[in-house]
Motif scaffolding. Structure first.
Motif, PDB file in Angstrom:
ATOM      1  N   GLY A 351      23.022  84.073  11.523  1.00 54.25           N
ATOM      2  CA  GLY A 351      24.709  83.691  11.517  1.00 54.25           C
ATOM      3  C   GLY A 351      24.920  82.935  11.634  1.00 54.25           C
ATOM      4  O   GLY A 351      26.384  83.035  10.759  1.00 54.25           O
ATOM      5  N   ARG A 352      24.603  81.989  11.897  1.00 55.28           N
ATOM      6  CA  ARG A 352      25.632  80.593  11.722  1.00 55.28           C
ATOM      7  C   ARG A 352      25.528  79.834  10.356  1.00 55.28           C
ATOM      8  O   ARG A 352      26.255  79.431  10.047  1.00 55.28           O
ATOM      9  CB  ARG A 352      24.558  79.154  12.858  1.00 55.28           C
ATOM     10  N   LEU A 353      24.075  80.631   9.329  1.00 54.10           N
ATOM     11  CA  LEU A 353      23.795  79.903   8.248  1.00 54.10           C
ATOM     12  C   LEU A 353      25.277  80.906   7.588  1.00 54.10           C
ATOM     13  O   LEU A 353      25.633  78.935   6.467  1.00 54.10           O
ATOM     14  CB  LEU A 353      22.728  80.160   7.822  1.00 54.10           C
ATOM     15  N   ARG A 354      24.527  81.638   7.489  1.00 57.49           N
ATOM     16  CA  ARG A 354      26.058  82.329   6.858  1.00 57.49           C
ATOM     17  C   ARG A 354      27.332  82.794   7.226  1.00 57.49           C
ATOM     18  O   ARG A 354      28.272  82.000   6.086  1.00 57.49           O
ATOM     19  CB  ARG A 354      25.270  84.045   7.158  1.00 57.49           C
ATOM     20  N   ALA A 355      27.705  81.512   8.309  1.00 56.98           N
ATOM     21  CA  ALA A 355      28.953  81.351   8.612  1.00 56.98           C
ATOM     22  C   ALA A 355      29.254  80.046   8.099  1.00 56.98           C
ATOM     23  O   ALA A 355      30.271  79.750   7.030  1.00 56.98           O
ATOM     24  CB  ALA A 355      29.575  80.936  10.657  1.00 56.98           C
ATOM     25  N   VAL A 356      28.192  78.889   7.521  1.00 51.82           N
ATOM     26  CA  VAL A 356      28.812  78.023   6.830  1.00 51.82           C
ATOM     27  C   VAL A 356      28.119  78.190   5.624  1.00 51.82           C
ATOM     28  O   VAL A 356      29.768  78.024   4.450  1.00 51.82           O
ATOM     29  CB  VAL A 356      27.556  76.954   7.098  1.00 51.82           C
ATOM     30  N   GLU A 357      28.648  79.072   5.112  1.00 55.00           N
ATOM     31  CA  GLU A 357      27.485  79.341   3.315  1.00 55.00           C
ATOM     32  C   GLU A 357      29.429  80.845   3.524  1.00 55.00           C
ATOM     33  O   GLU A 357      29.467  80.073   1.985  1.00 55.00           O
ATOM     34  CB  GLU A 357      26.574  80.704   3.542  1.00 55.00           C
ATOM     35  N   TRP A 358      29.979  81.477   3.989  1.00 55.52           N
ATOM     36  CA  TRP A 358      31.064  81.519   4.066  1.00 55.52           C
ATOM     37  C   TRP A 358      31.927  80.998   3.841  1.00 55.52           C
ATOM     38  O   TRP A 358      33.350  80.987   2.385  1.00 55.52           O
ATOM     39  CB  TRP A 358      31.119  83.204   5.289  1.00 55.52           C
ATOM     40  N   ALA A 359      32.344  80.260   5.009  1.00 53.79           N
ATOM     41  CA  ALA A 359      33.361  79.405   4.895  1.00 53.79           C
ATOM     42  C   ALA A 359      33.355  78.871   3.582  1.00 53.79           C
ATOM     43  O   ALA A 359      34.417  77.725   2.891  1.00 53.79           O
ATOM     44  CB  ALA A 359      32.741  77.675   5.299  1.00 53.79           C
ATOM     45  N   LEU A 360      32.523  77.740   3.078  1.00 54.72           N
ATOM     46  CA  LEU A 360      31.890  76.612   1.838  1.00 54.72           C
ATOM     47  C   LEU A 360      32.831  78.187   0.136  1.00 54.72           C
ATOM     48  O   LEU A 360      33.306  77.361  -0.706  1.00 54.72           O
ATOM     49  CB  LEU A 360      31.094  76.389   1.284  1.00 54.72           C
ATOM     50  N   GLU A 361      32.550  79.522   0.134  1.00 49.64           N
ATOM     51  CA  GLU A 361      32.440  80.144  -0.628  1.00 49.64           C
ATOM     52  C   GLU A 361      33.939  79.939  -0.733  1.00 49.64           C
ATOM     53  O   GLU A 361      35.242  80.600  -1.759  1.00 49.64           O
ATOM     54  CB  GLU A 361      32.366  81.353  -0.326  1.00 49.64           C
ATOM     55  N   CYS A 362      34.448  80.434   0.577  1.00 49.83           N
ATOM     56  CA  CYS A 362      36.391  80.468   0.453  1.00 49.83           C
ATOM     57  C   CYS A 362      37.396  79.206   0.198  1.00 49.83           C
ATOM     58  O   CYS A 362      38.075  79.133   0.610  1.00 49.83           O
ATOM     59  CB  CYS A 362      36.968  81.148   2.004  1.00 49.83           C
ATOM     60  N   GLY A 363      36.181  77.849   0.233  1.00 53.05           N
ATOM     61  CA  GLY A 363      36.991  76.893  -0.187  1.00 53.05           C
ATOM     62  C   GLY A 363      37.380  75.750   0.836  1.00 53.05           C
ATOM     63  O   GLY A 363      37.972  75.069   0.567  1.00 53.05           O
ATOM     64  N   GLN A 364      36.753  76.337   2.175  1.00 53.60           N
ATOM     65  CA  GLN A 364      36.932  75.744   3.244  1.00 53.60           C
ATOM     66  C   GLN A 364      36.674  74.383   4.045  1.00 53.60           C
ATOM     67  O   GLN A 364      34.773  74.564   3.075  1.00 53.60           O
ATOM     68  CB  GLN A 364      37.021  76.836   4.329  1.00 53.60           C
TER      69      GLN A 364
END
Length: 906
Positions: A351-364
């Protein structure tokens, strides 16, 4: 080299979807024909193939029955008799809601179709779970009255409407449940679709990615072939990269499925795909508990049993495809909705890995420490592109060397050894004091060895760099390089120098000095931070050198001790698990413990499914080597050829040269000269692999002799056997002598007799027994020895003993007993697969293009074995045998077993 892409043009989507479904097709048609039940309910989850099966039933029975097709619809599920509108058009508004009037109107329509004929009626209902209760009652009434037979295809969840379900409860209908395709069925589909050999690694990857869902499988195969990811190399279908999640066919399947769902369900699916694994309570708070229950019922998502409960998409690739179909702006909105809950939505490391991926996908922006942690998690799961992307965004000077090491491991996983080595050359000394230091040093060594640099040159260069950095403690007057520069006692050197020294000792085969070093390491107290790695490497190398020296029992003990160090090295950047596994398997094989070696390899394959793309070729080479040692040449050939193709793409343990030598040997021995010559060139072109270099040279020399039969290969073997490197290793020398014996050189038997006494393990004992009785030339002793060898699992040695005994008995005039020995030898041949040497398929395969599995099955069928006997012999299901025979009949243009022999070239 054949690099063509694409599917067999003769195999369309319907054909692919039905492969592996012959049994339920036959069963359903037989029930309908025999009238044992008036109805059959086909139950399956979405995409598992119920609609394709319903179409196949319609096609098969249309010549015997009048078939009427009906489709349930979610949009009409709340409208009484909605799907029956085509049959009730002439009814008044009042009669159109009367069950009796509707039943009469439908029956009148059916009678009109029959036109006075006595042909039975078959109603095929697809998506029957969407039928409204009123329509379901009409269909149930027709079934109960015997007016019509019904095949209804629906989903287990929410299930069929109550009136139809009640028929099954009352025993008036049969139910056929379709499950996702298992691995064996996936293999059958691929052999049907692809013209060529499909290695087990390719099968495993496609099976896991598709989840056994035929519709997704078809989309994946189409997209992978179109994009060149699935390619044919030298007759072998290999995956050149990850299966695409954004291909046109898979995207179309996903889009169609989403459009059929309620907006609330679409939103929930997108949110779960973007956040998975995600706490169930968070999704329920956002989208509603009823939506979550509905998606669970439809098996679109799955729930963990842990606490807190977490949700995931039912299929990882579908989740990835769904994420790619969500716009960045919409993704950002959903991310803010998750964060607005004020709870921990992401569960565990995934879950923590996916959270980082998701944030990067959104440009954060993500903090560097979180980026590095996520990158390490991603590379450990072999999500290489994600790991490289995150590691490249780390800018904290203290963390950059760690991030670059992660990038290097991701590149290594992808077979990009030169780029990985360049990164590590600049980072390994910067990480000398970090917990990753031993991992990075070993990874750097592996990169350079994969590029062809000798261990001696690498060690000398590394010591010089360590010396300049002040990380090497040297004896007075000693030079920076060379193993003789080391002072006595491990404590006088840096751990880096110690690791290099262990690698050098392993390459030199110096088990005595290695044993001393390992003993010191194990007794060091307190140990340093790198000692776990030093012990694992030292004992793994000691195991290999002891096995080569003929001390297999001690070698196996060392390998097991090395394995005991692995928990402390887990989640690091070097592949210690696979490093030790190879030495452990080699130890078992040197002892002749075939089953134990296979158990270790099978357990690894089952537990490390994600590692198949990187280490699958290495594992398959070891499996092929095991089969070769057992004399199972045909099966070894089937294993080694695909493994060599996999190693061309990714060779983390430098096994391509060894694998090419083994393939060259087996191809030459089986008479496949074209493949043998190609593999011979591969052997010559590949870089040296230090762990198996002597054996590689031996098998290549033996292969040359099988190919040319000019005595030169055998002479090379003899020359190699007399070199100090081989003669000092009793276990390796015994394997050399066994190759000479297999080539018909009986002059080595006395050497085998004297040498095998000093080599530990069951295999050496079996060789000793064979040599002893061979030299005595006592046929009775040979027959007894052969039976013992066969019972012990050394069937290839038993075959040689039976062959020698038959010759001696024939010379003594005992022809009946000689024939008995010949029959027992042939029995061994059949068990080993030697029937293929002189079978039909040497000539037939190029003409009819039968797969190797089809060749196996047809050859046994020609010998008169039943389908069940063939299944038991080849360790497959009866259904697999039937399917392969059926396809062979089609290829050969025959209709039965009786016609097989005449259809094959003589």
């Amino acid at each position: 080299m054949d690099s063509s892409n694409g599917h067999n043009p003769k195999a369309g989507p319907a054909s692919r979807l039905l492969t592996g479904r012959r049994e339920p097709l036959d069963r359903t048609c037989n029930i309908i024909r025999s009238r044992t039940s008036q109805a059959v309910f086909l139950m399956a989850g979405p995409g598992v193939g119920k609609s394709a099966l319903a179409e196949a039933i319609t096609e098969r029975l249309s010549a015997e029955m009048i078939v009427v097709q009906m489709h349930g619809s979610s949009s009409l599920s709340a409208v009484p008799f909605g799907v029956l509108a085509p049959y009730t058009a002439e009814l008044t508004a009042e009669d159109s809601v009367s069950p009796v009037a509707v039943l009469r109107s439908v029956w009148a329509y059916f009678e009109k179709l029959k036109a006075g004929k006595d042909t039975p009626l078959l109603l095929v209902v697809d998506d029957a779970h969407h039928l409204d209760e009123a329509t379901a009652s009409i269909v149930a009434d027709m079934i109960s009255a015997g007016w019509v037979s019904v095949v209804a295809a629906g989903r287990p969840r929410p299930g069929l409407p109550q009136p139809l379900a009640q028929l099954w409860y009352d025993g008036l209908a049969d139910r056929v449940d379709l499950r996702p395709l298992n691995r064996e069925q996936i293999e059958e589909v691929l052999s049907h679709v692809l013209d060529g050999t499909v290695p087990s690694g390719t099968v495993d990857t496609i099976w896991i990615a598709s989840g056994g869902n035929p519709r997704i499988l078809d989309a994946l195969l189409h997209d992978a072939a179109e994009l060149g990811v699935l390619a044919k190399r030298n007759g072998i279908w290999v995956l050149l990269g990850p299966l695409p999640s954004d291909g046109a066919r898979l995207t179309a399947v996903l889009t169609k499925d989403l459009l059929r769902r309620r907006p609330q369900e679409q939103d929930a699916l997108k949110l779960i795909a973007l956040a998975e694994p995600v706490a169930r309570k968070v999704i329920e708070d956002i989208n509603g508990a009823d939506v979550v229950r509905s998606l669970l019922d439809q098996q679109m998502i799955v729930e963990s049993s842990g606490h807190p409960a977490e949700l995931r998409m039912w299929n990882a690739l579908i989740g990835e495809a769904l994420r790619k179909n969500v716009s960045v702006s919409r993704s950002l909105q959903l991310l803010e909705r998750i964060r607005s809950q004020g709870e921990v939505a992401h569960v565990g490391a995934d879950g923590r890995l996916r959270a980082v991926e998701w944030a990067l996908e959104c440009g954060q922006r993500v903090p560097d420490a979180d980026l590095l942690e996520a990158a390490r998690a991603a590379v450990g799961r072999l999500r290489n592109l994600s790991a490289r992307t995150m590691a490249a965004r780390v800018h904290d000077p203290d963390l950059v060397p760690h991030a670059r090491a992660v990038q290097a491991r991701a590149l290594f996983n992808q077979g990009e050894y030169e780029e990985a080595a360049t990164i590590l050359d600049g980072a390994w000394l910067q990480l000398a004091d970090s917990p990753d230091a031993a991992h990075v040093l070993m990874l750097r060594a592996s990169c350079h060895q994969a590029l062809g640099k000798s261990l001696e040159a690498l060690a000398a260069e590394s010591r010089e760099l360590l010396h300049r950095a002040g990380l090497t403690v040297q004896a007075p007057g000693s030079s920076a390089g060379g193993t003789d520069s080391h002072p006595a006692g491990a404590g006088a050197r840096s751990w880096q120098d110690q690791m290099l020294y262990l690698l050098e000792l392993g390459a030199a085969g110096d088990h005595e000095t290695l044993a001393t070093e390992v003993h010191d390491l194990r007794n060091r107290n307190p140990g340093g931070p790198a000692d776990d790695a030093l012990r694992a490497v030292g004992m793994a190398l000691l195991s290999h050198t002891l096995s080569a020296a003929g001390r297999s029992v001690q070698g196996l003990d060392a390998a097991l001790l090395a394995a005991s160090e692995l928990p402390a090295l887990r989640d690091g950047l070097f592949f210690f698990n696979e490093y030790v596994l190879g030495r452990l398997v080699t130890g078992y094989l040197s002892m002749g413990e075939w089953e134990s070696a296979e158990r270790e390899l099978a357990n690894y394959a089952a537990e490390q499914t994600q590692a198949a793309a990187t280490f699958g070729g290495s594992v398959q080479i070891l499996r092929g080597y095991s089969l070769l040692r057992q004399g199972r040449m045909e099966r070894a050939y089937q294993m080694i050829l695909p493994a060599v193709e996999a190693l061309r793409l990714n060779d983390p343990q430098q096994l391509l040269r060894f694998g090419s030598a083994l393939g060259f040997y087996v191809a030459a021995r089986l008479g496949d000269s074209a493949q043998a010559k190609r593999l011979e060139q591969d052997y010559k072109d590949s870089t040296h692999g230090p762990a198996y270099e002597l054996l590689s040279a031996a098998y290549a020399a033996a292969a040359s002799e099988y190919l040319a039969r000019d005595g030169k290969g055998l002479a090379s073997l003899h020359t190699l056997a007399t070199t100090p490197e081989v003669s000092a290793r009793a276990g390796t020398l015994l394997e050399f002598l066994s190759l000479c014996w297999d080539l018909g050189d009986h002059s080595v038997i006395s050497l085998v007799h004297s040498l095998a006494r000093d080599v530990e393990g069951r295999w050496a004992a079996a060789m000793l027994a064979l040599a002893k009785n061979w030299e005595s030339e006592d046929a009775d002793d040979l027959m007894i020895s052969a039976a013992d060898l066969e019972a012990s699992g050394f069937v290839n040695l038993a075959r040689e003993a039976y062959a020698k005994a038959s010759t001696l008995l024939e010379q003594a005039g005992e022809r009946r007993r000689s024939r008995q020995a010949v029959a027992l030898r042939e029995k061994c041949d059949h068990e080993l697969g030697e029937r293929f040497r002189e079978g039909h398929f040497i000539a037939a395969a190029p003409a009819v293009h039968l797969t190797r599995r089809e060749q196996d099955i047809v050859e046994l069928a020609l010998q008169g074995l039943t389908d069940r006997e063939i299944a038991q012999r080849l360790m497959v299901s009866v259904r697999t045998v039937e399917g392969h025979l059926y396809r062979t009949y089609v290829k050969l243009g025959v209709r039965s077993r009786d016609e097989l022999s005449s259809a094959l070239p003589k």
